[in-house]
Design a protein around this motif. Structure first.
Motif, PDB file in Angstrom:
ATOM      1  N   ASP A 255       0.837  -1.188   0.000  1.00  0.00           N
ATOM      2  CA  ASP A 255       0.000   0.000   0.000  1.00  0.00           C
ATOM      3  C   ASP A 255       0.880   1.249   0.000  1.00  0.00           C
ATOM      4  O   ASP A 255       1.672   1.467   0.916  1.00  0.00           O
ATOM      5  N   LEU A 256       0.740   2.063  -1.043  1.00  0.00           N
ATOM      6  CA  LEU A 256       1.622   3.218  -1.225  1.00  0.00           C
ATOM      7  C   LEU A 256       1.500   4.236  -0.094  1.00  0.00           C
ATOM      8  O   LEU A 256       2.508   4.771   0.364  1.00  0.00           O
ATOM      9  N   VAL A 257       0.305   4.483   0.372  1.00  0.00           N
ATOM     10  CA  VAL A 257       0.120   5.462   1.449  1.00  0.00           C
ATOM     11  C   VAL A 257       0.872   5.016   2.699  1.00  0.00           C
ATOM     12  O   VAL A 257       1.590   5.809   3.319  1.00  0.00           O
ATOM     13  N   ASP A 258       0.750   3.740   3.048  1.00  0.00           N
ATOM     14  CA  ASP A 258       1.464   3.214   4.213  1.00  0.00           C
ATOM     15  C   ASP A 258       2.969   3.247   3.998  1.00  0.00           C
ATOM     16  O   ASP A 258       3.735   3.553   4.918  1.00  0.00           O
ATOM     17  N   LEU A 259       3.392   2.926   2.782  1.00  0.00           N
ATOM     18  CA  LEU A 259       4.819   2.940   2.478  1.00  0.00           C
ATOM     19  C   LEU A 259       5.396   4.345   2.629  1.00  0.00           C
ATOM     20  O   LEU A 259       6.437   4.534   3.253  1.00  0.00           O
ATOM     21  N   LEU A 260       4.727   5.328   2.074  1.00  0.00           N
ATOM     22  CA  LEU A 260       5.226   6.707   2.165  1.00  0.00           C
ATOM     23  C   LEU A 260       5.230   7.190   3.614  1.00  0.00           C
ATOM     24  O   LEU A 260       6.146   7.895   4.031  1.00  0.00           O
TER      25      LEU A 260
END
Length: 163
Positions: free
Chosen positions: A99-104
């Motif tokens: 998940d990109l949001v969690d990664l960022l």
């Protein structure tokens, strides 16, 4: 040979933790050691505008992680050592990690940890190394990085405070 703080050698069969890791809490160290794998998985995941990645892209990412062993940073070398020392392996720890949001958010959290605890040079090398993992994955293949890949890399670089 590693020595304990008191100067005695570590007990048989147990290596002393590198001095680099001693300044991080367990949660902070987990964040720093899991982030490269999370970035690799996110970079390899197909999304709209980003093509599916093949084995070559995954291998390029793993090669980029392993390349950290030769970096001139105690922090990066310690992270790579910790990644390879885990019994569960990087692939077993990345279940919901694309998940990109969690990664960022994890990247921004790592930057905060590094600001508080790491030598500025080690921090910079670590952040650039993590970005290089994604860049290697995204640029593998004949077409190179797509516009969506470039957006992903830009967002990642921003979250890592590289831009």
């Amino acid at each position: 040979m590693s020595h304990s703080v008191a100067g005695e050698p570590p007990s048989a069969g147990r290596r002393a933790a590198p001095l680099t890791t001693a300044v991080y809490s367990a949660a902070e160290w987990d964040l720093l050691t899991e982030l490269p794998g999370r970035v690799l998985v996110a970079a390899a995941a197909p999304t709209p505008g980003r093509p599916p990645r093949g084995v070559a892209a995954g291998l390029a990412g793993l090669d980029a992680v392993a390349a950290g062993r030769g970096f001139d940073s105690d922090l990066v070398r310690a992270v790579v050592s910790a990644i390879y020392a885990r019994h569960d392996g990087p692939a077993d720890r990345v279940d919901q990690l694309t998940d990109l949001v969690d990664l960022l958010a994890a990247c921004r959290a790592a930057v905060r940890v590094l600001r508080r605890r790491a030598d500025p040079a080690d921090s910079a090398v670590y952040r650039q190394w993590v970005e290089s993992v994604a860049a290697r994955v995204c640029r593998v293949g004949d077409a190179g990085a797509s516009p969506a890949d470039r957006r992903f890399l830009d967002r990642l670089a921003s979250a890592l405070d590289l831009r």
